[in-house]
Design a protein around this motif. Structure first.
Motif, PDB file in Angstrom:
ATOM      1  N   THR A 182       0.852  -1.188   0.000  1.00 33.10           N
ATOM      2  CA  THR A 182       0.000   0.000   0.000  1.00 33.10           C
ATOM      3  C   THR A 182       0.886   1.236   0.000  1.00 33.10           C
ATOM      4  N   PHE A 183       0.527   2.230  -0.825  1.00 35.20           N
ATOM      5  CA  PHE A 183       1.319   3.461  -0.868  1.00 35.20           C
ATOM      6  C   PHE A 183       0.394   4.662  -1.001  1.00 35.20           C
ATOM      7  N   MET A 184       0.944   5.823  -0.693  1.00 30.89           N
ATOM      8  CA  MET A 184       0.221   7.070  -0.874  1.00 30.89           C
ATOM      9  C   MET A 184       0.741   7.777  -2.117  1.00 30.89           C
ATOM     10  N   LEU A 185      -0.108   8.608  -2.704  1.00 32.08           N
ATOM     11  CA  LEU A 185       0.246   9.317  -3.932  1.00 32.08           C
ATOM     12  C   LEU A 185      -0.390  10.696  -3.915  1.00 32.08           C
ATOM     13  N   THR A 186       0.384  11.692  -4.318  1.00 33.51           N
ATOM     14  CA  THR A 186      -0.192  13.014  -4.514  1.00 33.51           C
ATOM     15  C   THR A 186       0.594  13.757  -5.579  1.00 33.51           C
ATOM     16  N   TRP A 187       0.076  14.922  -5.962  1.00 34.06           N
ATOM     17  CA  TRP A 187       0.741  15.766  -6.953  1.00 34.06           C
ATOM     18  C   TRP A 187       1.676  16.738  -6.234  1.00 34.06           C
ATOM     19  N   GLY A 188       2.682  17.210  -6.938  1.00 36.83           N
ATOM     20  CA  GLY A 188       3.667  18.096  -6.337  1.00 36.83           C
ATOM     21  C   GLY A 188       3.302  19.559  -6.376  1.00 36.83           C
ATOM     22  N   ASP A 189       2.005  19.880  -6.421  1.00 34.34           N
ATOM     23  CA  ASP A 189       1.607  21.295  -6.462  1.00 34.34           C
ATOM     24  C   ASP A 189       0.372  21.594  -5.612  1.00 34.34           C
ATOM     25  N   GLY A 190      -0.017  20.652  -4.744  1.00 38.12           N
ATOM     26  CA  GLY A 190      -1.223  20.865  -3.937  1.00 38.12           C
ATOM     27  C   GLY A 190      -0.947  20.679  -2.462  1.00 38.12           C
ATOM     28  N   VAL A 191      -1.445  21.598  -1.648  1.00 40.82           N
ATOM     29  CA  VAL A 191      -1.260  21.516  -0.194  1.00 40.82           C
ATOM     30  C   VAL A 191      -2.625  21.399   0.492  1.00 40.82           C
ATOM     31  N   SER A 192      -2.601  20.778   1.668  1.00 39.46           N
ATOM     32  CA  SER A 192      -3.849  20.539   2.388  1.00 39.46           C
ATOM     33  C   SER A 192      -3.535  20.235   3.840  1.00 39.46           C
ATOM     34  N   ASP A 193      -4.560  20.334   4.693  1.00 36.52           N
ATOM     35  CA  ASP A 193      -4.416  19.901   6.076  1.00 36.52           C
ATOM     36  C   ASP A 193      -5.154  18.586   6.313  1.00 36.52           C
ATOM     37  N   VAL A 194      -5.364  17.809   5.245  1.00 33.91           N
ATOM     38  CA  VAL A 194      -6.068  16.537   5.361  1.00 33.91           C
ATOM     39  C   VAL A 194      -5.392  15.665   6.414  1.00 33.91           C
ATOM     40  N   ASP A 195      -6.191  15.033   7.266  1.00 33.80           N
ATOM     41  CA  ASP A 195      -5.681  14.148   8.308  1.00 33.80           C
ATOM     42  C   ASP A 195      -5.311  12.813   7.654  1.00 33.80           C
ATOM     43  N   LEU A 196      -4.018  12.598   7.453  1.00 34.21           N
ATOM     44  CA  LEU A 196      -3.555  11.415   6.740  1.00 34.21           C
ATOM     45  C   LEU A 196      -3.765  10.133   7.535  1.00 34.21           C
ATOM     46  N   ASP A 197      -3.790  10.235   8.855  1.00 34.31           N
ATOM     47  CA  ASP A 197      -4.083   9.050   9.668  1.00 34.31           C
ATOM     48  C   ASP A 197      -5.523   8.606   9.465  1.00 34.31           C
ATOM     49  N   GLU A 198      -6.434   9.581   9.451  1.00 37.16           N
ATOM     50  CA  GLU A 198      -7.849   9.243   9.207  1.00 37.16           C
ATOM     51  C   GLU A 198      -8.048   8.744   7.783  1.00 37.16           C
ATOM     52  N   LEU A 199      -7.347   9.351   6.841  1.00 37.57           N
ATOM     53  CA  LEU A 199      -7.433   8.922   5.444  1.00 37.57           C
ATOM     54  C   LEU A 199      -7.011   7.460   5.311  1.00 37.57           C
ATOM     55  N   LEU A 200      -5.891   7.109   5.919  1.00 32.63           N
ATOM     56  CA  LEU A 200      -5.410   5.732   5.840  1.00 32.63           C
ATOM     57  C   LEU A 200      -6.365   4.773   6.539  1.00 32.63           C
ATOM     58  N   ALA A 201      -6.893   5.175   7.685  1.00 31.87           N
ATOM     59  CA  ALA A 201      -7.846   4.316   8.398  1.00 31.87           C
ATOM     60  C   ALA A 201      -9.090   4.082   7.554  1.00 31.87           C
ATOM     61  N   PHE A 202      -9.561   5.129   6.878  1.00 28.85           N
ATOM     62  CA  PHE A 202     -10.723   4.992   5.988  1.00 28.85           C
ATOM     63  C   PHE A 202     -10.408   4.009   4.863  1.00 28.85           C
ATOM     64  N   HIS A 203      -9.229   4.140   4.270  1.00 25.70           N
ATOM     65  CA  HIS A 203      -8.846   3.243   3.174  1.00 25.70           C
ATOM     66  C   HIS A 203      -8.835   1.790   3.644  1.00 25.70           C
ATOM     67  N   ARG A 204      -8.259   1.551   4.791  1.00 28.85           N
ATOM     68  CA  ARG A 204      -8.174   0.183   5.291  1.00 28.85           C
ATOM     69  C   ARG A 204      -9.537  -0.368   5.687  1.00 28.85           C
ATOM     70  N   SER A 205     -10.477   0.518   6.009  1.00 27.85           N
ATOM     71  CA  SER A 205     -11.791   0.057   6.466  1.00 27.85           C
ATOM     72  C   SER A 205     -12.646  -0.486   5.327  1.00 27.85           C
ATOM     73  N   HIS A 206     -12.455   0.023   4.106  1.00 21.73           N
ATOM     74  CA  HIS A 206     -13.356  -0.393   3.021  1.00 21.73           C
ATOM     75  C   HIS A 206     -12.807  -1.529   2.165  1.00 21.73           C
ATOM     76  N   GLY A 207     -11.506  -1.770   2.199  1.00 20.28           N
ATOM     77  CA  GLY A 207     -10.953  -2.920   1.508  1.00 20.28           C
ATOM     78  C   GLY A 207     -10.877  -2.817  -0.004  1.00 20.28           C
TER      79      GLY A 207
END
Length: 266
Positions: free
Chosen positions: A124-149
């Protein structure tokens, strides 16, 4: 977990800056936007990066090769018994490992992701573009990803509108909002979490990741959206850069999550 960042595009809509450097190296507050993105991931203990290079990739290589010397104190000894020497003094910094991978000058976004495959560890890996910034909670994002399979998670965002928004009753204006949140719906904000099987959806260098791969993943029921209601901004034009610079200078920098952590610990 590895974090893949696409940093190889030509950035033609920001030509005022990208004639001399790649867009991810355009600076906000004296630091490349790529650095800002990496610092946010690092805030969530994600310090292993694979950066896909293309247009003016040597600029990014030089930046990281010289990073320690250019961002800390130096002692320069100009000759003497031991000869000339330069010694860098360490400054506290996250322990990054950065693989800078040549992915071709004209390769499309999907092709760049595919070319990063040997650097992603087959996990499993993360991916983003090199021109966008955010305060997205990456821990919650990963937990959401793992929850749906499913194979892929995209961060869905609703960016601020560029212009004021009006609501009418006939010719009468019933509501006016200066640059409210976009009313037209959610868009792809990048900040993906992906399983390695996603790479099988990319046929080759000339594939745009945002087109056929994501469309097929959606069609196959393998694409889920994490709805982020916080800050997100893409530095696509000079106007976007100026806005981010103004926010940084004012101290209103919601994407600088690492600063909040430093304040909390001090």
């Amino acid at each position: 977990m590895r974090v893949a960042i696409l940093a190889g595009g030509h950035g033609t809509r920001l030509a005022e800056e990208t004639q001399v450097r790649p867009k991810p190296m355009v600076e906000i507050g004296g630091r490349p936007i790529l650095w800002h993105i990496m610092m946010h991931y690092s805030r969530h203990n994600l310090n292993e990066f694979a950066v896909a290079l293309g247009y003016k990739g040597e600029y990014i290589k030089r930046y990281f090769a010289d990073y320690a010397a250019l961002n800390g104190d130096l002692t320069v000894r100009m000759g003497g018994p031991g000869g000339a020497s330069v010694r860098a003094h360490e400054r506290p910094h996250p322990e990054w490992t950065v693989d800078l991978v040549e992915t071709g000058a004209d390769t499309m976004t999907g092709g760049r992701v595919k070319r990063l495959a040997p650097w992603l560890g087959g996990e499993t890996f993360m991916l983003t573009w090199g021109d966008g910034v955010s305060d997205v909670d990456l821990d919650e994002l990963l937990a959401f990803h793992r929850s749906h399979g499913k194979l892929a998670t995209v961060t869905a965002v609703r960016p601020p509108a560029r212009y004021g928004h009006m609501v009418f009753d006939g010719a009468r204006v019933t509501k006016f909002a200066e640059k409210p949140q976009a009313a037209e719906g959610w868009i792809n904000g990048a900040f993906f979490v992906l399983e390695p099987q996603v790479l099988d959806y990319i046929a080759g260098d000339q594939i745009m990741f945002e087109h056929e791969p994501l469309e097929r993943l959606a069609s196959d029921g393998e694409l889920m959206a994490y709805h982020h209601r916080g800050f997100w901004a893409c530095m696509d034009t000079l106007r976007d850069k100026t806005k981010l610079e103004e926010m940084w200078a004012s101290g209103n920098r919601p994407w600088a999550t690492w600063e909040r952590e430093q304040c909390a610990s001090s």
